[in-house]
Design a protein around this motif. Structure first.
Motif, PDB file in Angstrom:
ATOM      1  N   MET A   1      31.263 -11.495  12.698  1.00  0.00           N
ATOM      2  CA  MET A   1      31.883 -11.196  13.895  1.00  0.00           C
ATOM      3  C   MET A   1      31.378 -11.915  14.951  1.00  0.00           C
ATOM      4  O   MET A   1      30.059 -12.260  14.968  1.00  0.00           O
ATOM      5  N   ILE A   2      32.214 -12.455  15.946  1.00  0.00           N
ATOM      6  CA  ILE A   2      31.684 -13.057  16.937  1.00  0.00           C
ATOM      7  C   ILE A   2      31.337 -12.381  17.998  1.00  0.00           C
ATOM      8  O   ILE A   2      31.939 -11.403  18.557  1.00  0.00           O
ATOM      9  N   PRO A   3      29.861 -12.803  18.586  1.00  0.00           N
ATOM     10  CA  PRO A   3      29.613 -11.839  19.752  1.00  0.00           C
ATOM     11  C   PRO A   3      30.241 -12.053  20.992  1.00  0.00           C
ATOM     12  O   PRO A   3      30.842 -13.186  21.098  1.00  0.00           O
ATOM     13  N   GLN A   4      30.666 -11.056  21.626  1.00  0.00           N
ATOM     14  CA  GLN A   4      31.501 -10.983  22.837  1.00  0.00           C
ATOM     15  C   GLN A   4      30.557 -11.349  24.040  1.00  0.00           C
ATOM     16  O   GLN A   4      29.264 -10.836  24.239  1.00  0.00           O
ATOM     17  N   PRO A   5      30.846 -12.082  25.018  1.00  0.00           N
ATOM     18  CA  PRO A   5      30.095 -12.446  26.380  1.00  0.00           C
ATOM     19  C   PRO A   5      29.783 -10.918  27.039  1.00  0.00           C
ATOM     20  O   PRO A   5      30.799 -10.035  26.834  1.00  0.00           O
ATOM     21  N   GLU A   6      28.854 -10.880  27.854  1.00  0.00           N
ATOM     22  CA  GLU A   6      28.603  -9.726  28.437  1.00  0.00           C
ATOM     23  C   GLU A   6      29.529  -9.387  29.640  1.00  0.00           C
ATOM     24  O   GLU A   6      30.364 -10.512  29.979  1.00  0.00           O
ATOM     25  N   GLY A   7      29.934  -8.163  29.839  1.00  0.00           N
ATOM     26  CA  GLY A   7      30.966  -7.878  30.839  1.00  0.00           C
ATOM     27  C   GLY A   7      32.384  -7.820  30.397  1.00  0.00           C
ATOM     28  O   GLY A   7      33.081  -7.180  31.036  1.00  0.00           O
ATOM     29  N   LEU A   8      32.607  -8.298  29.209  1.00  0.00           N
ATOM     30  CA  LEU A   8      34.050  -7.911  28.582  1.00  0.00           C
ATOM     31  C   LEU A   8      34.184  -6.761  27.762  1.00  0.00           C
ATOM     32  O   LEU A   8      32.986  -6.291  27.320  1.00  0.00           O
ATOM     33  N   PRO A   9      35.035  -5.762  27.977  1.00  0.00           N
ATOM     34  CA  PRO A   9      35.448  -4.654  27.463  1.00  0.00           C
ATOM     35  C   PRO A   9      35.127  -4.949  25.579  1.00  0.00           C
ATOM     36  O   PRO A   9      35.600  -5.781  25.260  1.00  0.00           O
ATOM     37  N   ARG A  10      34.442  -3.911  25.213  1.00  0.00           N
ATOM     38  CA  ARG A  10      34.233  -3.964  23.874  1.00  0.00           C
ATOM     39  C   ARG A  10      35.367  -3.650  22.853  1.00  0.00           C
ATOM     40  O   ARG A  10      36.143  -2.438  22.987  1.00  0.00           O
ATOM     41  N   ARG A  11      35.921  -4.451  21.993  1.00  0.00           N
ATOM     42  CA  ARG A  11      37.213  -4.220  21.514  1.00  0.00           C
ATOM     43  C   ARG A  11      36.727  -3.237  20.164  1.00  0.00           C
ATOM     44  O   ARG A  11      35.465  -3.279  19.516  1.00  0.00           O
ATOM     45  N   ILE A  12      37.806  -2.510  19.680  1.00  0.00           N
ATOM     46  CA  ILE A  12      37.525  -1.470  18.777  1.00  0.00           C
ATOM     47  C   ILE A  12      38.124  -2.066  17.358  1.00  0.00           C
ATOM     48  O   ILE A  12      39.011  -2.813  17.447  1.00  0.00           O
ATOM     49  N   GLY A  13      37.706  -1.768  16.150  1.00  0.00           N
ATOM     50  CA  GLY A  13      38.314  -1.972  15.058  1.00  0.00           C
ATOM     51  C   GLY A  13      39.345  -0.833  14.453  1.00  0.00           C
ATOM     52  O   GLY A  13      39.523   0.274  15.036  1.00  0.00           O
ATOM     53  N   GLU A  14      40.050  -1.068  13.287  1.00  0.00           N
ATOM     54  CA  GLU A  14      40.878  -0.036  12.719  1.00  0.00           C
ATOM     55  C   GLU A  14      40.127   1.084  12.331  1.00  0.00           C
ATOM     56  O   GLU A  14      40.638   2.604  12.569  1.00  0.00           O
ATOM     57  N   GLY A  15      38.828   0.979  11.938  1.00  0.00           N
ATOM     58  CA  GLY A  15      38.144   2.254  11.547  1.00  0.00           C
ATOM     59  C   GLY A  15      37.903   3.303  12.594  1.00  0.00           C
ATOM     60  O   GLY A  15      37.888   4.504  12.559  1.00  0.00           O
ATOM     61  N   ASP A  16      37.650   2.718  13.646  1.00  0.00           N
ATOM     62  CA  ASP A  16      37.172   3.427  15.004  1.00  0.00           C
ATOM     63  C   ASP A  16      38.538   4.410  15.483  1.00  0.00           C
ATOM     64  O   ASP A  16      38.493   5.308  15.733  1.00  0.00           O
ATOM     65  N   ARG A  17      39.651   3.456  15.407  1.00  0.00           N
ATOM     66  CA  ARG A  17      40.906   4.025  15.817  1.00  0.00           C
ATOM     67  C   ARG A  17      41.121   5.112  14.943  1.00  0.00           C
ATOM     68  O   ARG A  17      41.882   6.320  15.354  1.00  0.00           O
ATOM     69  N   ASP A  18      40.959   4.963  13.650  1.00  0.00           N
ATOM     70  CA  ASP A  18      41.404   5.849  12.516  1.00  0.00           C
ATOM     71  C   ASP A  18      40.597   7.221  12.723  1.00  0.00           C
ATOM     72  O   ASP A  18      41.002   8.312  12.647  1.00  0.00           O
ATOM     73  N   ALA A  19      39.473   7.029  13.185  1.00  0.00           N
ATOM     74  CA  ALA A  19      38.321   8.181  13.204  1.00  0.00           C
ATOM     75  C   ALA A  19      38.873   9.075  14.541  1.00  0.00           C
ATOM     76  O   ALA A  19      38.853  10.419  14.639  1.00  0.00           O
ATOM     77  N   GLY A  20      39.293   8.389  15.435  1.00  0.00           N
ATOM     78  CA  GLY A  20      40.011   8.862  16.696  1.00  0.00           C
ATOM     79  C   GLY A  20      41.096   9.703  16.378  1.00  0.00           C
ATOM     80  O   GLY A  20      41.105  11.033  16.952  1.00  0.00           O
ATOM     81  N   VAL A  21      41.722   9.070  15.750  1.00  0.00           N
ATOM     82  CA  VAL A  21      43.248   9.735  15.506  1.00  0.00           C
ATOM     83  C   VAL A  21      42.826  11.333  14.388  1.00  0.00           C
ATOM     84  O   VAL A  21      43.498  11.969  14.731  1.00  0.00           O
ATOM     85  N   ARG A  22      41.862  10.942  13.531  1.00  0.00           N
ATOM     86  CA  ARG A  22      41.730  12.090  12.754  1.00  0.00           C
ATOM     87  C   ARG A  22      40.932  13.269  13.627  1.00  0.00           C
ATOM     88  O   ARG A  22      41.258  14.406  13.325  1.00  0.00           O
ATOM     89  N   ARG A  23      40.189  12.821  14.539  1.00  0.00           N
ATOM     90  CA  ARG A  23      39.710  14.058  15.445  1.00  0.00           C
ATOM     91  C   ARG A  23      40.782  14.683  16.240  1.00  0.00           C
ATOM     92  O   ARG A  23      40.653  16.018  16.412  1.00  0.00           O
ATOM     93  N   LEU A  24      41.726  13.972  16.704  1.00  0.00           N
ATOM     94  CA  LEU A  24      42.838  14.585  17.579  1.00  0.00           C
ATOM     95  C   LEU A  24      43.686  15.229  16.701  1.00  0.00           C
ATOM     96  O   LEU A  24      44.068  16.533  16.704  1.00  0.00           O
ATOM     97  N   GLN A  25      44.033  15.000  15.213  1.00  0.00           N
ATOM     98  CA  GLN A  25      44.458  15.836  14.501  1.00  0.00           C
ATOM     99  C   GLN A  25      43.877  17.086  13.998  1.00  0.00           C
ATOM    100  O   GLN A  25      44.571  18.093  14.083  1.00  0.00           O
ATOM    101  N   GLU A  26      42.634  17.046  13.968  1.00  0.00           N
ATOM    102  CA  GLU A  26      41.736  18.278  13.422  1.00  0.00           C
ATOM    103  C   GLU A  26      41.929  18.974  14.650  1.00  0.00           C
ATOM    104  O   GLU A  26      42.074  20.359  14.472  1.00  0.00           O
TER     105      GLU A  26
END
Length: 180
Positions: free
Chosen positions: A1-26
Motif C-alpha cells: 500500500m502506498i502511504p498517503q501524504p499528511e492532511g489528505l483524507p484516509r481512504r477506506i477499503g471494501e472490508g471497512d465498507r462491508d463492516a459498516g454495512v453489516r453494523r447498519l443491517q444489524e
C-alpha cells in the motif's frame, strides 16, 4: 500500500465498507433504526470513499449510554477487534490465556476519552491507536514485562485520549499509533 501524504483524507477499503454495512443491517434487524434511517445510512456507507464519510454514515446508529461498560472476554485463544467498529466509552478486556489485538485506527470513536481496562493473565496485548490520539497507561500494572510505547513526535490536535488501566500478567502490552 502506498502511504498517503499528511492532511489528505484516509481512504477506506471494501472490508471497512462491508463492516459498516453489516453494523447498519444489524441495528435495523434489532429494531434500532427505521427503514428510512437504514436506507439513508446504507447509501452513505456504500458511497463512502474516506474514513470520515464512513463515520458520518454510521452516526445514525444508536448511541450507547455514556456509563455503559462493554466487556470482551476469552479464557483462551485470541481476542481481536479491527476495521470499523464502535468503541464504547468504557471497554473491559479479559483474557486468561491468549493474544489481545485491538485496532482503533479505523474504529468509530465518539468519545473524547476512552477507558480500556485490560486483564490479561498469560499472553500479549497490542493496541493500535489513531494517529492523533493521546495515550495514558500509568494505571496499568505490568507483572512480567514493561509496556512498550513510543509517543508520536508530532501529535495531532483534537484526537481522543485513550486511558489504559488494569493488569498484564505474563505478557507485554505494545501500544502504537496508526501509520496512516
Amino acid at each position: 500500500m502506498i502511504p498517503q501524504p499528511e492532511g489528505l483524507p484516509r481512504r477506506i477499503g471494501e472490508g471497512d465498507r462491508d463492516a459498516g454495512v453489516r453494523r447498519l443491517q444489524e441495528a435495523y434487524a434489532e429494531g434500532h433504526l427505521s427503514h428510512e434511517e437504514m436506507d439513508a445510512g446504507l447509501h452513505r456507507a456504500l458511497t463512502a470513499t474516506t474514513h470520515g464519510e464512513l463515520v458520518a454514515a454510521l452516526r445514525v446508529l444508536p448511541a450507547e449510554p455514556a456509563d455503559t461498560t462493554s466487556t470482551i472476554g476469552a479464557v483462551s485463544g485470541r481476542i481481536q477487534r479491527r476495521g470499523v467498529w464502535r468503541v464504547p466509552r468504557f471497554l473491559k478486556v479479559e483474557s486468561a490465556l491468549g493474544r489481545v489485538r485491538l485496532d482503533l485506527s479505523r474504529a468509530v470513536i465518539e468519545h473524547a476519552v476512552v477507558d480500556i481496562e485490560l486483564h490479561v493473565g498469560t499472553g500479549s496485548a497490542r493496541i493500535t491507536v489513531p494517529r492523533d490520539a493521546t495515550v495514558e497507561f500509568e494505571a496499568l500494572r505490568a507483572g512480567w514485562k514493561d509496556t512498550r510505547y513510543r509517543p508520536r513526535r508530532r501529535s495531532g490536535a483534537g484526537g481522543p485520549t485513550i486511558r489504559i488501566s488494569g493488569a498484564m500478567g505474563m505478557g507485554r502490552l505494545k501500544i502504537r499509533h496508526a501509520r496512516r
